[in-house]
Write a protein that holds these residues in place. Sequence first.
Motif, PDB file in Angstrom:
ATOM      1  N   GLY A 121       0.798  -1.223   0.000  1.00 42.78           N
ATOM      2  CA  GLY A 121       0.000   0.000   0.000  1.00 42.78           C
ATOM      3  C   GLY A 121       0.826   1.265   0.000  1.00 42.78           C
ATOM      4  O   GLY A 121       0.370   2.305   0.493  1.00 42.78           O
ATOM      5  N   GLY A 122       2.043   1.195  -0.521  1.00 41.82           N
ATOM      6  CA  GLY A 122       2.913   2.362  -0.583  1.00 41.82           C
ATOM      7  C   GLY A 122       3.684   2.635   0.687  1.00 41.82           C
ATOM      8  O   GLY A 122       4.396   3.649   0.771  1.00 41.82           O
ATOM      9  N   VAL A 123       3.562   1.738   1.671  1.00 38.05           N
ATOM     10  CA  VAL A 123       4.267   1.917   2.952  1.00 38.05           C
ATOM     11  C   VAL A 123       5.423   0.926   3.029  1.00 38.05           C
ATOM     12  O   VAL A 123       5.210  -0.296   3.010  1.00 38.05           O
ATOM     13  N   LEU A 124       6.634   1.422   3.115  1.00 38.90           N
ATOM     14  CA  LEU A 124       7.810   0.545   3.140  1.00 38.90           C
ATOM     15  C   LEU A 124       7.849  -0.265   4.434  1.00 38.90           C
ATOM     16  O   LEU A 124       7.711   0.293   5.524  1.00 38.90           O
ATOM     17  N   PRO A 125       8.049  -1.578   4.357  1.00 37.12           N
ATOM     18  CA  PRO A 125       8.158  -2.369   5.595  1.00 37.12           C
ATOM     19  C   PRO A 125       9.435  -2.033   6.356  1.00 37.12           C
ATOM     20  O   PRO A 125      10.441  -1.648   5.759  1.00 37.12           O
ATOM     21  N   GLU A 126       9.390  -2.189   7.670  1.00 35.58           N
ATOM     22  CA  GLU A 126      10.549  -1.883   8.510  1.00 35.58           C
ATOM     23  C   GLU A 126      11.471  -3.080   8.712  1.00 35.58           C
ATOM     24  O   GLU A 126      12.656  -2.916   8.992  1.00 35.58           O
TER      25      GLU A 126
END
Length: 290
Positions: A121-126
Amino acid sequence: MSPHLISEFRQRFASSGMTPDLVRDFQDEVMEFYEAKGRHEMEWRLRFDPYRIVVSEVMLQQTQVPRVAVMYPKFIEKFPDFAALAAAPQTELLSAWQGMGYNSRALRLQKLARQVTDEYGGVLPEDPELLEKLPGIGPATSCSIAAFAFNRPVVFIETNIRRVFIHYFFADDFVVDDRDILPLVEACLLPDRSREWYWALMDLGTALKTSVPNPNRRSRQYVKQSAFEGSDRQVRGAVLRALLACDGKNIEEIACSVGESGERVEKILGEMCDEGFFVREESGCYRVQR
């Protein structure tokens, strides 16, 4: 650090190993160097936006800081986030990448942006393990992104970090393996300041390049980069520029443009088609992949 202080670190490490006192003193010295001489002005250090960190880390994989400093803000202005990069026509992407070298990084970076957009969803995983599964992201880069974007207390080695630890703790070793360095990197990590700590180590490692013979030559992982002049890398870049300037050329036209034999150019075109740079049309002409 003064030669006297470096000698003291080496003696203390040789006699007692990485003791808590030595760790603390080393941390203090590295951070004092960073506060006084760190490269705080670099644009990718001013904001902890994960997208910007990813772009900078991919650019810095094989390109010197001064060149990245010029290209990075232009690239970010043109492609400000994962969605914009994912949707960009490949011709625009490769044109924006010109001057960086190793153009395959640009293609992998766009694939990464599309995967982050589609799967996350456009959020980079940590998580570094998830980051490492993204295109173009290896173990060291996944950890550097986790540290710089999210301040995660990860442990990794890259060329400047390696240079620091070999110089300060392995003065008498002719061959040093990363497996011997990693425990020291882990012991010295400032877990609550991972971002600053690794920036400090990298800046110190960069400073060492101009002040001492390269300690990394004693690393088992050291690989000398091959000459660029006359290499396939140089020809690949010339072929790409020729087709970006004017699509729809055949092998003979491209070979004439870049000043190379048709046989060599045909081989390189085949490789770059396989990698997704170009498409060969039925007419025998080549164009940049859309």
